[in-house]
Design an enzyme around this catalytic site. Structure first.
Site, PDB file in Angstrom:
ATOM      1  N   ARG A   1       0.861  -1.191   0.000  1.00  0.00           N
ATOM      2  CA  ARG A   1       0.000   0.000   0.000  1.00  0.00           C
ATOM      3  C   ARG A   1       0.888   1.228   0.000  1.00  0.00           C
ATOM      4  O   ARG A   1       1.121   1.849   1.042  1.00  0.00           O
ATOM      5  CB  ARG A   1      -0.927  -0.031   1.217  1.00  0.00           C
ATOM      6  CG  ARG A   1      -2.137  -0.952   0.998  1.00  0.00           C
ATOM      7  CD  ARG A   1      -2.765  -1.340   2.299  1.00  0.00           C
ATOM      8  NE  ARG A   1      -1.807  -2.112   3.101  1.00  0.00           N
ATOM      9  CZ  ARG A   1      -2.121  -2.951   4.091  1.00  0.00           C
ATOM     10  NH1 ARG A   1      -3.385  -3.123   4.418  1.00  0.00           N
ATOM     11  NH2 ARG A   1      -1.184  -3.593   4.748  1.00  0.00           N
TER      12      ARG A   1
ATOM     13  N   ASP B   1       2.572   4.813  -0.187  1.00  0.00           N
ATOM     14  CA  ASP B   1       2.141   6.125   0.287  1.00  0.00           C
ATOM     15  C   ASP B   1       2.109   7.134  -0.857  1.00  0.00           C
ATOM     16  O   ASP B   1       2.650   6.891  -1.934  1.00  0.00           O
ATOM     17  CB  ASP B   1       3.107   6.628   1.368  1.00  0.00           C
ATOM     18  CG  ASP B   1       2.846   5.973   2.719  1.00  0.00           C
ATOM     19  OD1 ASP B   1       1.671   5.710   3.038  1.00  0.00           O
ATOM     20  OD2 ASP B   1       3.827   5.725   3.454  1.00  0.00           O
TER      21      ASP B   1
ATOM     22  N   ARG C   1      12.361   3.708   3.661  1.00  0.00           N
ATOM     23  CA  ARG C   1      12.636   5.140   3.824  1.00  0.00           C
ATOM     24  C   ARG C   1      13.398   5.425   5.114  1.00  0.00           C
ATOM     25  O   ARG C   1      14.221   6.338   5.161  1.00  0.00           O
ATOM     26  CB  ARG C   1      11.330   5.933   3.747  1.00  0.00           C
ATOM     27  CG  ARG C   1      10.730   5.924   2.328  1.00  0.00           C
ATOM     28  CD  ARG C   1       9.284   6.369   2.297  1.00  0.00           C
ATOM     29  NE  ARG C   1       9.138   7.712   2.856  1.00  0.00           N
ATOM     30  CZ  ARG C   1       7.957   8.271   3.126  1.00  0.00           C
ATOM     31  NH1 ARG C   1       6.830   7.597   2.888  1.00  0.00           N
ATOM     32  NH2 ARG C   1       7.907   9.485   3.626  1.00  0.00           N
TER      33      ARG C   1
END
Lengths: 258, 258
Positions: free
Chosen positions: B50, B52, B209
């Protein structure tokens, strides 16, 4: 007033080209607006190449006069602080008085990028011309060699130009397939690019895009390898291929004697 | 209802992420809207990741059920004719009944791209994180090797995730400098990229990230090479570096057993 040479880069997608137009978002308009905020006064900005809407630049050259106490590199930083994110001043240099980005340019180098794959690449849609049919790049490169050297390029010039002479010297014209992503990349085949680079002492209006559109006909197998040379010899734009779309074109560099 | 696996790519810039949200432009929303136009009926679409807002995908995997008489490849073409230009269905395959893009995923591969140059690149502003300070890529790569293998990655997990276990196995983690443009390109130095690729059996929320943000501290020389391993051992997110911005991240591929 001091004379400056600027080297600028931009994403041409959201600009209506270089040239200032009333009420439109143009590169010249954005640059001059930033200049008005950081210098006491300034002349119009002159670009070596008046790129059309959608055309990108990595190394556009610009000449201008400005009244400012800032040194060249500080002027560059001040301009960048006032420019939109889709353009950047890469370099500012003090230039000899009278420097003119069009008159003094001794050559230019352009790149044209084709995404040669059956499906469009959503990440390349602003930056490459998608052609689904596999191109014969070796034939395109071979055909292109007939255009290298001094020639009358009127057959590759679009209407709307004011150039007096249509004689230009193409110094180099290369077309390569860049299928192989850098070693570090996952070879998912997403980088199916055909890249053309061309350098000449000058270019006629739409000359690169007309050359690309013509070579692509050879790459598709619709025309023989000698056809681009025939278009050149005939000097008749109506014989050439289509004008390739603007969003695959990049002004790489402008050459000067100093 | 037949079960399908889709492989899709998108430019994440103008989507508010994968997940459907009322009144928002999301990848799931756009895909399901296209599906509603080409199939008699369809289930919700399930994505392996999913992603971002701002995160891109070259090979996102999607499972769904649909009632349609179209064969798989025709369904793909019909979907592409109904999708916006910033996404594309790369492949449609008929899948075994019960196939689920999250439950059956056996691994994923991500890429993170950094534009490591003093000036922003207007053409990369949507696709890479700009870092002006030169990064010590060899140190980043060396530091990253401590993260390869089976580890508890809770120190690299952002809040807001519901994963029960924080144990993951990183199969590969490489960081390289891609300064050298392909041979055909004018070496104008515009392609100053640092590229990280990481493959694991699964990822925690924002794990890539957070790893990138932590390794960049090493690359800047602000933290020693062993620091990312210490963050891993401590298992405390507050010790890790910043979460790198979304627009440098690409979901490359999802792995399945079949």
């Amino acid at each position: 007033m001091r004379c400056f040479r600027l080297t600028i880069a931009y994403d041409g997608t959201d600009f209506l080209g270089w040239q200032w137009q009333p009420g439109q978002r143009t590169v010249q308009g954005a640059l001059e607006a930033a200049l008005a905020r950081v210098a006491q006064s300034a002349s119009r900005a002159v670009a070596s190449s008046r790129t059309d809407a959608g055309v990108h630049a990595l190394g556009q050259a610009v000449s201008l006069l400005a009244e400012t106490r800032l040194d060249a590199s500080t002027l560059g930083r001040a301009l960048n602080a006032n420019l939109p994110r889709d353009m950047v001043v890469r370099k500012v240099e003090e230039a000899p008085s009278g420097f003119h980005a069009i008159e003094h340019a001794r050559g230019k180098r352009y790149r044209y990028v084709i995404h040669n794959a059956p499906l469009p690449d959503p990440l390349a849609r602003r930056y490459a011309w998608q052609i689904a049919q596999p191109l014969d790049v070796a034939s395109m490169h071979a055909a292109a060699q007939a255009l290298v050297g001094p020639h009358d390029f009127r057959g590759y010039q679009s209407a709307g130009s004011r150039r007096v002479s249509t004689l230009r010297t193409v110094r180099e014209l290369r077309i390569v397939r860049c299928d192989m992503p850098p070693e570090s990349f996952d070879g998912a085949g997403e980088a199916r690019r055909v890249v053309l680079e061309v350098e000449a002492d000058g270019f006629l209006y739409n000359m690169v895009r007309n050359i690309v559109g013509t070579l692509v006909e050879v790459g598709r197998g619709k025309r023989p390898v000698q056809w681009p040379a025939e278009v050149l010899a005939a000097g008749d734009r109506r014989l050439a291929g289509m004008t390739a779309p603007p969003h695959g074109l990049y002004l790489l560099r402008v050459f000067f004697d100093f």
